[in-house]
Design a protein around this motif. Sequence first.
Motif, PDB file in Angstrom:
ATOM      1  N   GLY A   1      -7.655   3.844  11.987  1.00 12.57           N
ATOM      2  CA  GLY A   1      -7.485   4.865  10.960  1.00 12.57           C
ATOM      3  C   GLY A   1      -8.472   4.762   9.811  1.00 12.57           C
ATOM      4  O   GLY A   1      -8.670   5.729   9.071  1.00 12.57           O
ATOM      5  N   GLY A   2      -9.060   3.597   9.632  1.00 12.50           N
ATOM      6  CA  GLY A   2     -10.073   3.428   8.606  1.00 12.50           C
ATOM      7  C   GLY A   2      -9.562   3.027   7.238  1.00 12.50           C
ATOM      8  O   GLY A   2     -10.364   2.770   6.332  1.00 12.50           O
ATOM      9  N   SER A   3      -8.237   2.955   7.043  1.00 12.70           N
ATOM     10  CA  SER A   3      -7.697   2.651   5.717  1.00 12.70           C
ATOM     11  C   SER A   3      -8.164   1.285   5.222  1.00 12.70           C
ATOM     12  O   SER A   3      -8.595   1.131   4.070  1.00 12.70           O
ATOM     13  CB  SER A   3      -6.167   2.701   5.745  1.00 12.70           C
ATOM     14  N   TYR A   4      -8.080   0.295   6.094  1.00 13.76           N
ATOM     15  CA  TYR A   4      -8.447  -1.056   5.651  1.00 13.76           C
ATOM     16  C   TYR A   4      -9.948  -1.281   5.672  1.00 13.76           C
ATOM     17  O   TYR A   4     -10.446  -2.177   4.978  1.00 13.76           O
ATOM     18  CB  TYR A   4      -7.676  -2.101   6.458  1.00 13.76           C
ATOM     19  N   ASP A   5     -10.697  -0.476   6.412  1.00 12.60           N
ATOM     20  CA  ASP A   5     -12.149  -0.513   6.271  1.00 12.60           C
ATOM     21  C   ASP A   5     -12.527  -0.123   4.839  1.00 12.60           C
ATOM     22  O   ASP A   5     -13.425  -0.710   4.232  1.00 12.60           O
ATOM     23  CB  ASP A   5     -12.817   0.443   7.256  1.00 12.60           C
TER      24      ASP A   5
ATOM     25  N   GLY B   1      -3.353   2.444  -8.505  1.00 11.25           N
ATOM     26  CA  GLY B   1      -4.711   2.882  -8.204  1.00 11.25           C
ATOM     27  C   GLY B   1      -5.319   2.087  -7.058  1.00 11.25           C
ATOM     28  O   GLY B   1      -4.964   0.919  -6.840  1.00 11.25           O
ATOM     29  N   PRO B   2      -6.237   2.692  -6.311  1.00 11.98           N
ATOM     30  CA  PRO B   2      -6.853   2.011  -5.173  1.00 11.98           C
ATOM     31  C   PRO B   2      -7.586   0.721  -5.541  1.00 11.98           C
ATOM     32  O   PRO B   2      -7.695  -0.198  -4.721  1.00 11.98           O
ATOM     33  CB  PRO B   2      -7.822   3.061  -4.615  1.00 11.98           C
ATOM     34  N   ASP B   3      -8.089   0.629  -6.771  1.00  5.77           N
ATOM     35  CA  ASP B   3      -8.841  -0.561  -7.161  1.00  5.77           C
ATOM     36  C   ASP B   3      -7.951  -1.758  -7.477  1.00  5.77           C
ATOM     37  O   ASP B   3      -8.464  -2.860  -7.703  1.00  5.77           O
ATOM     38  CB  ASP B   3      -9.719  -0.258  -8.374  1.00  5.77           C
ATOM     39  N   ALA B   4      -6.633  -1.566  -7.493  1.00  2.00           N
ATOM     40  CA  ALA B   4      -5.740  -2.687  -7.810  1.00  2.00           C
ATOM     41  C   ALA B   4      -5.911  -3.839  -6.834  1.00  2.00           C
ATOM     42  O   ALA B   4      -5.717  -5.001  -7.186  1.00  2.00           O
ATOM     43  CB  ALA B   4      -4.289  -2.210  -7.820  1.00  2.00           C
TER      44      ALA B   4
ATOM     45  N   PRO C   1       0.798  -1.231   0.000  1.00  2.00           N
ATOM     46  CA  PRO C   1       0.000   0.000   0.000  1.00  2.00           C
ATOM     47  C   PRO C   1       0.830   1.280   0.000  1.00  2.00           C
ATOM     48  O   PRO C   1       1.957   1.325   0.502  1.00  2.00           O
ATOM     49  CB  PRO C   1      -0.806  -0.117   1.293  1.00  2.00           C
ATOM     50  N   LEU C   2       0.214   2.295  -0.564  1.00  2.00           N
ATOM     51  CA  LEU C   2       0.696   3.675  -0.505  1.00  2.00           C
ATOM     52  C   LEU C   2      -0.403   4.482   0.175  1.00  2.00           C
ATOM     53  O   LEU C   2      -1.537   4.528  -0.311  1.00  2.00           O
ATOM     54  CB  LEU C   2       0.947   4.227  -1.911  1.00  2.00           C
ATOM     55  N   LEU C   3      -0.079   5.100   1.298  1.00  2.00           N
ATOM     56  CA  LEU C   3      -1.084   5.854   2.040  1.00  2.00           C
ATOM     57  C   LEU C   3      -1.383   7.177   1.343  1.00  2.00           C
ATOM     58  O   LEU C   3      -0.474   7.961   1.056  1.00  2.00           O
ATOM     59  CB  LEU C   3      -0.601   6.114   3.464  1.00  2.00           C
ATOM     60  N   LEU C   4      -2.666   7.423   1.083  1.00  2.00           N
ATOM     61  CA  LEU C   4      -3.099   8.662   0.446  1.00  2.00           C
ATOM     62  C   LEU C   4      -3.483   9.701   1.503  1.00  2.00           C
ATOM     63  O   LEU C   4      -3.708   9.350   2.670  1.00  2.00           O
ATOM     64  CB  LEU C   4      -4.298   8.372  -0.466  1.00  2.00           C
ATOM     65  N   PRO C   5      -3.545  10.981   1.128  1.00  2.00           N
ATOM     66  CA  PRO C   5      -3.838  12.033   2.121  1.00  2.00           C
ATOM     67  C   PRO C   5      -5.146  11.840   2.873  1.00  2.00           C
ATOM     68  O   PRO C   5      -5.279  12.278   4.020  1.00  2.00           O
ATOM     69  CB  PRO C   5      -3.872  13.307   1.260  1.00  2.00           C
ATOM     70  N   ASP C   6      -6.130  11.182   2.257  1.00  4.05           N
ATOM     71  CA  ASP C   6      -7.417  10.975   2.926  1.00  4.05           C
ATOM     72  C   ASP C   6      -7.484   9.647   3.677  1.00  4.05           C
ATOM     73  O   ASP C   6      -8.561   9.215   4.082  1.00  4.05           O
ATOM     74  CB  ASP C   6      -8.563  11.068   1.918  1.00  4.05           C
ATOM     75  N   ASN C   7      -6.322   8.991   3.862  1.00  2.00           N
ATOM     76  CA  ASN C   7      -6.210   7.705   4.573  1.00  2.00           C
ATOM     77  C   ASN C   7      -6.641   6.506   3.738  1.00  2.00           C
ATOM     78  O   ASN C   7      -6.632   5.382   4.241  1.00  2.00           O
ATOM     79  CB  ASN C   7      -6.974   7.698   5.902  1.00  2.00           C
ATOM     80  N   ASP C   8      -7.039   6.732   2.483  1.00  4.91           N
ATOM     81  CA  ASP C   8      -7.291   5.604   1.594  1.00  4.91           C
ATOM     82  C   ASP C   8      -5.939   5.037   1.154  1.00  4.91           C
ATOM     83  O   ASP C   8      -4.882   5.617   1.444  1.00  4.91           O
ATOM     84  CB  ASP C   8      -8.120   6.059   0.385  1.00  4.91           C
TER      85      ASP C   8
ATOM     86  N   GLU D   1       7.238   2.422   1.891  1.00  5.81           N
ATOM     87  CA  GLU D   1       6.293   2.217   0.802  1.00  5.81           C
ATOM     88  C   GLU D   1       7.030   1.850  -0.479  1.00  5.81           C
ATOM     89  O   GLU D   1       8.196   2.226  -0.671  1.00  5.81           O
ATOM     90  CB  GLU D   1       5.451   3.476   0.584  1.00  5.81           C
ATOM     91  N   PRO D   2       6.372   1.122  -1.374  1.00 10.48           N
ATOM     92  CA  PRO D   2       7.023   0.741  -2.635  1.00 10.48           C
ATOM     93  C   PRO D   2       7.247   1.964  -3.514  1.00 10.48           C
ATOM     94  O   PRO D   2       6.413   2.869  -3.575  1.00 10.48           O
ATOM     95  CB  PRO D   2       6.020  -0.234  -3.269  1.00 10.48           C
TER      96      PRO D   2
END
Length: 219
Positions: free
Chosen positions: A157-161, A129-132, A90-97, A122-123
């Motif tokens: 944090g909600g990222s994995y939710d 993209g998030p859908d990967a 994963p790559l953490l995005l500013p909105d925690n996605d 991070e890689p």
Amino acid sequence: MVEKPSQPHRNPATPVAEKATLRRELLAARRSLSPEARRAAALALSRTALELPELADAQTVAAYVSVGGEPGTRELLDALRAAGKRVLLPLLLPDNDLDWAVYEGPDSLAEAAHPGKIRLLEPAGPPLGPDAVTGADAVLLPGLAVDRRGMRLGRGGGSYDRVLERLERAGARPALVVLLHDEEVVARVPEEPHDHPVQAVATPSGVIRFRAVPPTASA
């Protein structure tokens, strides 16, 4: 007759408050582990996880780089890659996605600073993209605990939710496996309606499988 003042009504703790309390306890326990204990646990966890048929049969595995007191994943990542698996990190995005990129080995990881958050590895490859993650055959999830029903407690944090919600929307059904220390398999964790059960937990001592059950409506 003088009436006694009524006792204040005490509401039972909400799942959110219960989760916060349990998180504090579990994080404190992780901080108490010695470097030697963490190293031994990481090696044992790698061996245990590699025995999972869900990983043996997978072509693409979504995983993560452990941080802090999390059960170590570096050995497992390299073992999966050596076995010919395509490993997404994963790559953490500013909105925690989370976005995703392919793991190309230890030298492909770079330290990423996110304001107000812990530094992550991070890689360095191109984001997919998030859908990967919806194309993964197995998803390894971080967590703080799993109970005997397969309900997972994350860090909050909600990222994995969001990842789990994305998988559900896409109709994707990868194997969901949480990586934990042995003592983090507990009798019960508080749950909320958005929580998802997992299929298995891998610890240094072995694997526990669960029958997927929906969260209760009252949680």
